[in-house]
Design an enzyme around this catalytic site. Structure first.
Site, mmCIF file in Angstrom:
data_model
loop_
_atom_site.group_PDB
_atom_site.id
_atom_site.type_symbol
_atom_site.label_atom_id
_atom_site.label_comp_id
_atom_site.label_asym_id
_atom_site.label_seq_id
_atom_site.Cartn_x
_atom_site.Cartn_y
_atom_site.Cartn_z
ATOM 1 N N CYS A 1 1.159 -0.888 -0.282
ATOM 2 C CA CYS A 1 0.062 -0.349 -0.075
ATOM 3 C C CYS A 1 1.182 1.090 0.061
ATOM 4 O O CYS A 1 1.715 1.679 -1.238
ATOM 5 C CB CYS A 1 -0.976 -0.558 1.337
ATOM 6 S SG CYS A 1 -2.463 1.074 1.083
ATOM 7 N N ARG B 1 -12.629 5.416 -2.714
ATOM 8 C CA ARG B 1 -11.563 4.137 -2.085
ATOM 9 C C ARG B 1 -11.774 2.934 -2.508
ATOM 10 O O ARG B 1 -13.074 1.983 -2.704
ATOM 11 C CB ARG B 1 -11.759 4.634 -0.414
ATOM 12 C CG ARG B 1 -11.653 5.376 0.527
ATOM 13 C CD ARG B 1 -11.240 5.114 1.517
ATOM 14 N NE ARG B 1 -10.190 3.881 2.310
ATOM 15 C CZ ARG B 1 -8.884 4.675 2.148
ATOM 16 N NH1 ARG B 1 -8.821 5.857 2.434
ATOM 17 N NH2 ARG B 1 -7.430 4.302 2.892
ATOM 18 N N HIS C 1 -3.494 -5.500 1.561
ATOM 19 C CA HIS C 1 -3.609 -5.987 3.190
ATOM 20 C C HIS C 1 -4.007 -7.506 3.678
ATOM 21 O O HIS C 1 -4.196 -8.467 2.537
ATOM 22 C CB HIS C 1 -4.096 -5.047 3.841
ATOM 23 C CG HIS C 1 -3.395 -4.002 3.817
ATOM 24 N ND1 HIS C 1 -2.864 -3.451 4.259
ATOM 25 C CD2 HIS C 1 -4.783 -2.615 3.053
ATOM 26 C CE1 HIS C 1 -2.415 -2.165 4.168
ATOM 27 N NE2 HIS C 1 -3.321 -2.051 3.007
#
Lengths: 450, 236
Positions: free
Chosen positions: B95, B129, B192
C-alpha cells in the site's frame, strides 16, 4: 413536504416498534431504520420540540457502552429518568429507535446516548448535547471509516456542531486531547496515574500521534496500552493535561477491583469498589464519575451508583451453560482485544477460552485487525477453541503467535465442547454479531443496565 | 543446526503500520525460524542510520499522517534503497510503502510526493476508495488472496509486470485488472490481510530469494490452517 415525510417516517417507526413488542421482540434498530427510510432527517425532526434536563453523548472507540451504562446508573441514583440506547445500537437509526420506544421527556428526564463516531455529526446536530464524553480513538473497522485520522476529524466536525457542549475527555489519549483545544470550551479531563502498569509487549494497536501544534513526535514516560499513557511532545509544544479526576491506585481482589481517585481541589481521595475488572474499566469508571461531577451531583451518591452491580451487553456478562459459568468478553478491535488479554490472560490464567470471529458488516469485513492484537501475550493453561465464520483466520493468527488451538466452526458446538469439562470459569470472546448469535441461541433475555 | 542470521529491514514500523501489516514480518520471521534460521529484525525509524544491506526489506502501509512523518527520512535513504532493490534484495512493500517506492504520489490536494523511484509506477489519490476482498492469479504464485482498502490509483509503466491479474476486487486502479508489481525480487501490492499469512507461497518465494535458493529447496512446512482460511475468501 419534508416535515410530512418525517412525521410519516416517525409514525411508521413507532408502529414498527409496537408491532415488534407485540411479537415479543426487542427492537434495537429497525424502527429507526424504517423512519429513516421514509423521512429525511427524522431524528432532528423528532427532537425539535422535546426537552430534557440534560443531554449527554458518549463516543470513542472503546468503552462507550460500559461508560454509558455507568452514567445511567449515576443519573438514576440522582432521581432522573434515563432515556438511552443501552444495547450498543449506536448508529443514528439505533438512537432514533431508543427515542421512539421511550417517549419520556421533561425536567426529570435525561437523554443519554452512546453514539458511533461516524454518527456523531448527525446526532450532535439533532440533540444539541450539554455534555460529550470521548473515551479514546483507536483503529476500529477501518473498512468502514478509512483511517484513524478520519475518525478524529469526524469527531472534530461533530464538536463544531455542538459549540456549547461541555467536554469530558480522556487525558491519556493524545488524539482525544486534541479535541479539547477549541477556544472557550469547558473541558473536564479524566486519566490514570499508574506507574506500575505496562502495555503488553506485543501491543501494536497504537498509532503514532504527533503534537497538533508543531507536528513534533510524542514521547511517553508511561504507556498503558496502544498510544494511551503519559506523553509529551519532544519539542514541548503539547503534553498530557493534568486530569481533573485521576485514578491513583488500583487494587485487585477476587472478581473486583478497588479504584482510588484524586479529584482536583478535593482533599480526600474517592474510593470505588467495582465488579468491573481491567484497566479499561478504571477509565470507564473515571469518565462516569467526571460526568457526575459535571452535572453537579453529590460525590457519595456518584460513588454508590458506580459500585452497584453493573454489566453491559456482552461486557463481562456472566451466563451459565450446561451448568458451567461462562463470561462474555466482547472483542471488536485490536485495542479491545489487548485489554481483555491484559486483564484476564496474564501468567496465572487457567481458564479455557472460546474465541468467535465473524466478519459481518457490524464486525468489520476486514479481519486483518486480528494481526494487530497481541495474541503472543495471551497466556492460559486452559484450552483455546476458535470458531465463527473467520475461525481459520484466528487459528492462523494463533499458529504464528505460537499458541495451540482447536477449530470448531459452529459456535454452539464449540460452546458445548468447551463447557463439557467442569472448570471455575470459561471465557467467551466473541465479535459483535457472534455475541448476538450466541445470546440468541442461548435464549437469553436482553437485559440492560438496571 | 543453526545457520547464518537472516536480517529483515522493517521500514518505519511505527509510522507505517496499519491493517496488521506487521504480520507480514512475523510470518517471514517465523517461517525462517521454523526452518532453523536465526532472524534479526532491524526496525528503521526516521532519523536512524541505514548502512547494512539486509536480506529482506519490508515496507508497510500507513495513514496519510504517517507518510508525512517519514518522507524526508525516506528521501535521505532513497538512493541506497533504490540500489538494493535493483540489485535483487527480496522486498515486500504494501500500500503506502508500495506507492512510495514508485516515482511519485500525487495527493488529493494535487501535491506531488517524490518516491524512491525504483518501481516504474505513478500513483494519484482519488476520492473513492477501493475496499474489499481481492483474489488474484499469477504464474509465479497461483491464486493470491487479500483485502484492499486504498484511495490511490496506481499505473504501471509499459513493460512492468504486475504481481497478479485481478479475478475479484479493484487492484491497482480499478481499470486495467492488474494488481501490484513484480520487479526482480521485489513485490509491491495493495493487499492487506495481512498478505503473507494466507499466501505462504509468496512468503516462501521471498525467503527463497533472500537465501538464494529455489523454492523446492526449502523445507516444507505443515501450514495447518491456510487452505481453509483462503477458502473463505475464494468462495465469496
Amino acid at each position: 413536504m419534508k416535515r410530512l415525510r418525517n412525521s410519516l417516517g416517525i409514525a411508521a417507526g413507532k408502529a414498527t416498534g409496537r408491532t415488534m413488542k407485540i411479537l415479543g421482540r426487542t427492537s434495537t434498530a429497525l424502527p429507526g431504520y424504517v423512519a429513516e427510510r421514509i423521512g429525511n432527517e427524522p431524528l432532528k425532526h423528532y427532537l425539535h420540540n422535546r426537552k430534557y434536563a440534560k443531554t449527554i453523548l458518549v463516543t470513542g472507540t472503546n468503552g462507550k457502552t460500559t461508560t454509558t451504562m455507568l452514567i445511567a446508573s449515576v443519573l438514576r441514583a440522582a432521581g432522573y429518568e434515563v432515556v438511552n440506547n443501552g444495547s450498543g445500537s449506536n448508529l443514528t437509526r439505533g438512537v432514533l429507535t431508543a427515542l421512539l420506544n421511550d417517549a419520556r421527556e421533561g425536567d426529570k428526564s435525561t437523554l443519554l446516548l452512546e453514539v458511533d463516531e461516524a454518527s456523531m455529526p448527525a446526532v450532535c446536530a439533532a440533540t444539541k448535547p450539554d455534555i460529550i464524553v470521548v473515551s479514546n480513538i483507536f483503529r476500529d473497522q477501518l473498512d468502514r471509516y478509512g483511517e484513524v485520522d478520519t475518525t478524529r476529524k469526524l469527531l472534530e466536525k461533530a464538536l463544531d456542531l455542538a459549540p456549547e457542549a461541555e467536554l469530558v475527555l480522556c487525558a491519556d489519549d493524545p488524539h482525544v486531547v486534541r479535541l479539547g483545544s477549541g477556544e472557550g470550551r469547558s473541558v473536564t479531563y479524566f486519566g490514570l496515574n499508574a506507574p506500575g502498569l505496562k502495555a503488553l509487549s506485543h501491543d501494536h494497536a497504537g498509532d503514532v500521534p504527533v503534537s497538533p501544534i508543531t507536528g513534533s513526535p510524542l514521547t511517553y514516560t508511561h504507556r498503558y496500552f496502544g498510544h494511551v499513557g503519559k506523553y509529551q511532545a519532544e519539542d514541548g509544544s503539547f503534553k498530557r493535561p493534568s486530569p481533573d479526576a485521576s485514578v491513583e491506585i488500583i487494587t485487585n481482589e477476587q472478581s473486583a477491583q478497588i479504584v482510588t481517585l484524586k479529584l482536583r481541589g478535593v482533599e480526600h481521595p474517592v474510593v470505588i469498589r467495582s465488579g468491573l475488572i481491567g484497566t479499561y474499566n478504571t477509565y470507564n469508571l473515571a469518565a462516569a464519575l467526571a460526568v457526575g461531577m459535571s452535572c453537579g451531583l453529590d460525590m457519595s451518591l456518584i460513588v454508590e451508583a458506580l459500585q452497584q452491580k453493573n454489566t453491559a451487553f456482552g461486557r463481562q456478562e456472566t451466563v451459565y451453560f450446561q451448568g458451567q459459568r461462562c463470561q462474555f468478553l466482547l472483542i471488536k478491535n485490536p485495542t479491545g482485544f489487548n485489554q481483555v488479554i491484559q486483564s484476564f490472560f496474564q501468567k496465572q490464567a487457567t481458564a479455557p477460552v472460546l474465541i468467535v470471529i465473524n466478519d459481518n458488516f457490524a464486525d468489520g469485513k476486514d479481519v486483518s485487525w486480528l494481526w494487530d492484537a497481541a495474541l503472543e501475550d495471551l497466556s492460559t493453561t486452559g484450552r483455546i477453541v476458535v470458531s465463527g465464520s473467520r475461525a481459520y483466520d484466528m487459528a492462523l493468527r494463533l499458529e504464528y503467535a505460537g499458541k495451540d488451538c482447536e477449530v470448531i466452526e459452529d459456535p454452539m458446538e464449540a460452546l458445548r465442547e468447551i463447557t463439557a469439562e467442569s472448570v471455575d470459569e470459561v471465557f467467551i470472546l466473541p465479535t459483535y454479531t457472534a455475541l448476538l448469535d450466541l445470546r440468541k441461541q442461548l435464549s437469553l433475555k436482553l437485559e440492560h443496565s438496571v | 543446526m543453526s545457520r547464518s542470521k537472516i536480517s529483515i529491514l522493517y521500514l518505519y514500523p511505527y509510522e507505517m503500520n496499519t491493517y496488521g501489516d506487521w504480520g507480514n514480518v512475523l510470518v517471514l520471521q517465523k517461517r525462517l525460524e521454523w526452518r532453523d534460521y536465526a532472524v534479526e529484525v532491524i526496525e528503521h525509524r526516521p532519523g536512524d542510520k541505514l548502512t547494512k544491506r539486509p536480506d529482506i526489506i519490508f515496507f508497510g502501509g500507513g495513514q496519510d499522517s504517517g507518510q508525512g512523518l517519514i518522507l524526508s527520512d525516506l528521501n535521505k535513504h532513497a538512493r541506497r534503497l533504490h540500489d538494493w532493490i535493483n540489485d535483487g534484495v527480496a522486498t515486500l512493500a504494501i500500500c503506502g510503502g508500495y506507492q512510495l517506492l514508485g516515482h511519485e504520489f500525487i495527493t488529493a490536494t494535487g501535491e506531488s510526493l517524490e518516491g524512491v523511484g525504483v518501481f516504474d509506477i505513478t500513483t494519484r489519490a482519488e476520492s473513492g476508495r477501493l475496499i474489499g476482498n481481492v483474489v488474484l492469479t499469477s504464474d509465479e504464485f497461483g491464486t493470491v488472496v487479500g483485502f484492499e482498502n486504498h484511495s490511490g490509483r496506481t499505473y504501471l509503466q509499459s513493460g512492468m509486470k504486475s504481481f497478479g491479474g485481478v479475478e475479484k476486487g479493484g487492484g491497482n486502479n480499478g481499470e486495467d485488472k492488474k494488481e501490484g508489481i513484480l520487479y526482480k525480487s521485489a513485490i509491491g501490492t495493495y493487499l492487506h490481510g495481512p498478505l503473507l499469512p494466507k499466501n505462504p507461497q509468496v512468503a516462501d518465494w521471498l525467503i527463497a530469494r533472500a537465501l538464494g535458493v529455489s523454492n523446492k529447496e526449502l523445507v516444507q512446512l505443515s501450514d495447518r490452517f491456510v487452505d481453509q482460511a483462503r477458502a473463505v475468501i475464494t468462495a465469496r
